[in-house]
Motif scaffolding. Structure first.
Motif, PDB file in Angstrom:
ATOM      1  N   HIS A 104      10.808   4.084   2.588  1.00  0.00           N
ATOM      2  CA  HIS A 104      10.164   5.266   3.155  1.00  0.00           C
ATOM      3  C   HIS A 104       8.655   5.069   3.270  1.00  0.00           C
ATOM      4  CE1 HIS A 104      13.704   7.484   1.064  1.00  0.00           C
ATOM      5  NE2 HIS A 104      14.038   7.139   2.291  1.00  0.00           N
ATOM      6  N   VAL A 105       8.113   4.216   2.413  1.00  0.00           N
ATOM      7  CA  VAL A 105       6.666   3.993   2.384  1.00  0.00           C
ATOM      8  C   VAL A 105       6.226   3.070   3.517  1.00  0.00           C
ATOM      9  CG1 VAL A 105       4.744   3.097   1.010  1.00  0.00           C
ATOM     10  CG2 VAL A 105       6.623   4.330  -0.113  1.00  0.00           C
ATOM     11  N   PHE A 106       7.028   2.054   3.808  1.00  0.00           N
ATOM     12  CA  PHE A 106       6.617   1.003   4.744  1.00  0.00           C
ATOM     13  C   PHE A 106       6.156   1.524   6.103  1.00  0.00           C
ATOM     14  CE2 PHE A 106       9.605  -2.151   2.384  1.00  0.00           C
ATOM     15  CZ  PHE A 106       8.679  -2.244   1.359  1.00  0.00           C
ATOM     16  N   PRO A 107       6.885   2.442   6.749  1.00  0.00           N
ATOM     17  CA  PRO A 107       6.445   2.878   8.086  1.00  0.00           C
ATOM     18  C   PRO A 107       5.324   3.907   8.064  1.00  0.00           C
ATOM     19  CG  PRO A 107       8.490   3.981   7.502  1.00  0.00           C
ATOM     20  CD  PRO A 107       8.201   3.008   6.397  1.00  0.00           C
ATOM     21  N   SER A 108       4.976   4.410   6.887  1.00  0.00           N
ATOM     22  CA  SER A 108       3.973   5.468   6.804  1.00  0.00           C
ATOM     23  C   SER A 108       2.560   4.896   6.807  1.00  0.00           C
ATOM     24  CB  SER A 108       4.189   6.295   5.533  1.00  0.00           C
ATOM     25  OG  SER A 108       3.157   7.240   5.375  1.00  0.00           O
ATOM     26  N   LYS A 109       1.649   5.657   7.378  1.00  0.00           N
ATOM     27  CA  LYS A 109       0.249   5.240   7.419  1.00  0.00           C
ATOM     28  C   LYS A 109      -0.644   6.106   6.535  1.00  0.00           C
ATOM     29  CE  LYS A 109       0.601   3.448  12.152  1.00  0.00           C
ATOM     30  NZ  LYS A 109       0.072   3.530  13.542  1.00  0.00           N
ATOM     31  N   ASN A 110      -0.054   7.116   5.888  1.00  0.00           N
ATOM     32  CA  ASN A 110      -0.913   8.030   5.130  1.00  0.00           C
ATOM     33  C   ASN A 110      -0.420   8.316   3.720  1.00  0.00           C
ATOM     34  OD1 ASN A 110       1.304   9.527   5.771  1.00  0.00           O
ATOM     35  ND2 ASN A 110       0.224  11.106   6.932  1.00  0.00           N
ATOM     36  N   MET A 111       0.492   7.502   3.190  1.00  0.00           N
ATOM     37  CA  MET A 111       0.894   7.688   1.800  1.00  0.00           C
ATOM     38  C   MET A 111      -0.126   7.023   0.882  1.00  0.00           C
ATOM     39  SD  MET A 111       5.041   7.322   1.615  1.00  0.00           S
ATOM     40  CE  MET A 111       6.117   8.295   2.679  1.00  0.00           C
ATOM     41  N   TRP A 112      -0.309   7.604  -0.286  1.00  0.00           N
ATOM     42  CA  TRP A 112      -1.286   7.104  -1.249  1.00  0.00           C
ATOM     43  C   TRP A 112      -0.621   6.025  -2.100  1.00  0.00           C
ATOM     44  CZ3 TRP A 112      -4.548  10.632  -5.018  1.00  0.00           C
ATOM     45  CH2 TRP A 112      -5.567   9.851  -5.575  1.00  0.00           C
TER      46      TRP A 112
END
Length: 254
Positions: free
Chosen positions: A146-154
């Motif tokens: 779920h983290v890989f495609p995100s650009k705004n997770m901390w």
């Protein structure tokens, strides 16, 4: 330019909040630190004769406390517990009630950490949880995928998390991709606490809604039609004995 990690001590955050309140007034919607409640609470026997449709198991006390404080358990007819036994004073009673429902739906809600990704394994195999029960467990995330495609997770990183990542059990590693394992073993992680309250409530609510269709259509371990689909649920694993035991993971976070 060398980037530096953005890290704070809890005492610093408490000081900043106190200073903010001096200027702007009291913040009324901040959860107080969870208290250990060791004294068992007496629950009416008429209540304990019933069960719940589902249970949300969180990887931290804080997230479980947050869901309870927002009345999530009332709105969705579910129990909310943490993997380490919160709320302590009713935990054993609630577990007894849960095990009375053979059709119980179990949902895991956790951070993208080594501890978080191993939660499903503990829920499935630990007799203090649901080991030996023919239950399907739904993984709501957060997973590295779920983290890989995100650009705004901390995204955070630590040596301690890297050490924990290298100790992930073999049976858990089988449910993760090579990229996910490499990410965890490198020490990267994302905590649920980094998301807004609105987002967390949305993820759990939508996760439950998405899994209803899967639960209604799931009939056997050999039903490959549920491996993936438009509902956003992916079948990850099924028990070797061909029982209706396994878990599903959402392919997106909320």
């Amino acid at each position: 330019k060398i980037t530096q990690p953005l890290q704070f001590k809890q005492s610093e955050i408490t000081h900043w909040l106190s200073r903010w309140e001096e200027i702007n007034g009291e913040v009324t919607n901040v959860l107080a630190p969870s208290r250990e409640m060791s004294e068992p609470m007496q629950i009416n026997s008429e209540v304990t004769a019933y069960s719940f449709d589902r249970v949300i198991v969180c990887d931290t006390t804080e997230i479980a406390q947050f869901l309870i404080a927002n009345n999530f358990h009332f709105e969705h007819n579910c129990a909310v517990l943490s993997i380490d036994g919160y709320p302590e004073n009713i935990f054993s009673t609630v577990m007894q009630m849960l095990k009375q429902n053979p059709d119980l739906k179990v949902y895991a809600f956790h951070s993208a950490t080594p501890r978080g990704v191993t939660m499903i394994n503990e829920l499935r195999n630990n007799p203090n949880w649901f080991g030996g029960n023919n239950l399907i467990i739904y993984d709501l995330g957060l997973l590295p995928r779920h983290v890989f495609p995100s650009k705004n997770m901390w995204i955070l990183k630590s040596d301690d998390s890297a050490r924990q990542g290298r100790k992930i059990p073999a049976e858990v590693k089988q449910t993760l991709s090579i990229d996910e394992l490499a990410w965890l073993e490198a020490g990267f992680y994302v905590e649920l606490e980094s998301f807004s309250p609105r987002k967390l409530l949305q993820v759990v609510s939508q996760g439950i809604a998405k899994t209803q269709a899967v639960a209604n259509g799931y009939s056997s371990a050999s039903d490959n039609s549920l491996d993936s689909g438009d509902d956003g649920i992916i079948l990850i694993g099924i028990d070797d004995n061909n029982r209706n035991v396994g878990f599903f993971a959402s392919d997106s976070f909320g």
